[in-house]
Design a protein around this motif. Structure first.
Motif, short mmCIF file in Angstrom:
data_model
loop_
_atom_site.label_atom_id
_atom_site.label_comp_id
_atom_site.label_asym_id
_atom_site.label_seq_id
_atom_site.Cartn_x
_atom_site.Cartn_y
_atom_site.Cartn_z
N UNK A 7 0.93 -1.19 0.07
CA UNK A 7 0.05 0.17 0.05
C UNK A 7 0.91 1.50 -0.03
N UNK A 8 0.20 2.31 -0.54
CA UNK A 8 0.99 3.61 -0.40
C UNK A 8 1.35 4.30 -1.52
N UNK A 9 1.08 3.54 -2.67
CA UNK A 9 1.56 4.45 -4.14
C UNK A 9 0.79 5.48 -4.50
N UNK A 10 1.29 6.10 -5.23
CA UNK A 10 0.43 7.15 -5.81
C UNK A 10 1.19 8.11 -6.92
N UNK A 11 0.68 9.29 -6.89
CA UNK A 11 1.16 10.41 -7.89
C UNK A 11 1.80 11.50 -6.92
N UNK A 12 3.17 11.70 -7.19
CA UNK A 12 3.76 12.76 -6.36
C UNK A 12 4.58 13.84 -7.44
N UNK A 14 7.86 15.88 -8.57
CA UNK A 14 9.34 15.65 -8.17
C UNK A 14 9.70 16.40 -6.98
N UNK A 15 10.74 15.67 -6.26
CA UNK A 15 11.07 16.25 -5.00
C UNK A 15 10.23 16.00 -3.78
N UNK A 16 9.08 15.39 -3.99
CA UNK A 16 8.08 14.96 -2.96
C UNK A 16 8.62 13.81 -2.43
N UNK A 17 7.61 13.15 -1.53
CA UNK A 17 7.82 12.01 -0.74
C UNK A 17 6.70 11.05 -0.77
N UNK A 18 6.96 9.76 -0.69
CA UNK A 18 5.92 8.67 -0.63
C UNK A 18 6.56 7.71 0.56
N UNK A 19 5.55 7.09 1.19
CA UNK A 19 5.94 5.88 2.13
C UNK A 19 5.22 4.70 1.59
N UNK A 20 5.74 3.49 1.10
CA UNK A 20 5.34 2.41 0.99
C UNK A 20 5.19 1.41 2.05
N UNK A 21 4.29 0.76 2.08
CA UNK A 21 4.10 -0.43 3.34
C UNK A 21 3.83 -1.67 2.77
N UNK A 22 4.37 -2.76 3.10
CA UNK A 22 3.82 -4.00 2.99
C UNK A 22 3.62 -4.82 4.07
N UNK A 23 2.69 -5.82 3.99
CA UNK A 23 2.34 -6.47 5.25
C UNK A 23 2.33 -8.10 4.62
N UNK A 24 2.94 -8.89 5.40
CA UNK A 24 3.08 -10.09 5.21
C UNK A 24 2.32 -11.15 6.01
N UNK A 92 6.30 0.63 -11.11
CA UNK A 92 5.43 -0.30 -10.09
C UNK A 92 6.51 -0.92 -8.98
N UNK A 93 6.36 -0.78 -7.85
CA UNK A 93 6.85 -1.25 -6.86
C UNK A 93 6.27 -2.51 -6.23
N UNK A 94 7.28 -3.49 -6.18
CA UNK A 94 6.51 -4.95 -5.56
C UNK A 94 7.37 -5.11 -4.16
N UNK A 95 6.71 -5.39 -3.40
CA UNK A 95 7.10 -6.14 -1.91
C UNK A 95 7.60 -7.36 -2.12
N UNK A 96 8.68 -7.72 -1.73
CA UNK A 96 9.41 -9.17 -1.94
C UNK A 96 9.66 -9.79 -0.51
N UNK A 97 9.60 -11.14 -0.55
CA UNK A 97 10.16 -11.68 0.80
C UNK A 97 10.93 -12.91 0.16
N UNK A 98 11.86 -13.25 0.73
CA UNK A 98 12.84 -14.51 0.33
C UNK A 98 12.84 -15.46 1.44
N UNK A 99 12.99 -16.50 1.01
CA UNK A 99 13.34 -17.91 1.92
C UNK A 99 14.04 -19.07 1.23
N UNK A 110 1.63 1.19 -7.98
CA UNK A 110 2.08 2.20 -8.73
C UNK A 110 2.60 3.26 -8.11
N UNK A 111 3.91 3.81 -8.60
CA UNK A 111 4.58 5.18 -8.19
C UNK A 111 4.91 5.91 -9.32
N UNK A 112 4.16 7.03 -9.42
CA UNK A 112 4.53 8.13 -10.67
C UNK A 112 4.76 9.18 -10.04
N UNK A 113 6.02 9.63 -10.61
CA UNK A 113 6.66 10.96 -10.22
C UNK A 113 6.69 11.96 -11.29
N UNK A 114 5.76 12.97 -11.12
CA UNK A 114 5.44 13.84 -12.23
C UNK A 114 4.97 15.16 -11.99
#
Length: 115
Positions: A7-12, A14-24, A92-99, A110-114
């Motif tokens: 969660x947390x993607x969006x349109x921002x 240039x120079x702005x900020x976003x915070x993405x979160x991922x719950x497993x 497009x930002x993807x959360x990843x988990x490895x084992x 989706x994160x769009x900087x424009x």
């Protein structure tokens, strides 16, 4: 199995900020590394940042000093604070988990900087 929800993607601007979160959820005890990848149109998916269970981090050169990854092992969450965003961060930002050899992926956000 592990399920990941971003969660947390969006349109921002240039120079702005976003915070993405991922719950497993699911077999979260099996996860060694959690992090974020991104994929822009026509490009390969690339590592943005990740963190292992001990807190060791890896960042892509392109985001060092601008992005910060954090992880809460107890809550099975990972976040990505993105500051000083650039147009080339659009992806497009993807959360990843490895084992071991197994990778688990979120659905992508989706994160769009424009301007």
């Amino acid at each position: 199995q592990v399920q990941l929800v971003e969660s947390g993607g969006g349109l921002v601007q240039p120079g702005g900020s976003l915070r993405l979160s991922c719950a497993a959820s699911g077999s979260t005890a099996s996860i060694n590394v959690m992090g974020w990848y991104r994929q822009a149109p026509g490009k390969q998916r690339e590592l943005v940042a990740d963190m292992d269970t001990r807190g060791y981090t890896t960042y892509a050169v392109a985001v060092k000093g601008r992005f910060t990854i954090s992880r809460d092992n107890a809550q099975n969450t990972v976040s990505l604070q993105m500051n000083s965003l650039k147009a080339e961060d659009t992806a497009v930002y993807y959360c990843n988990a490895k084992h071991s050899i197994t990778n688990y992926w979120g659905q992508g956000t989706q994160v769009t900087v424009s301007s």
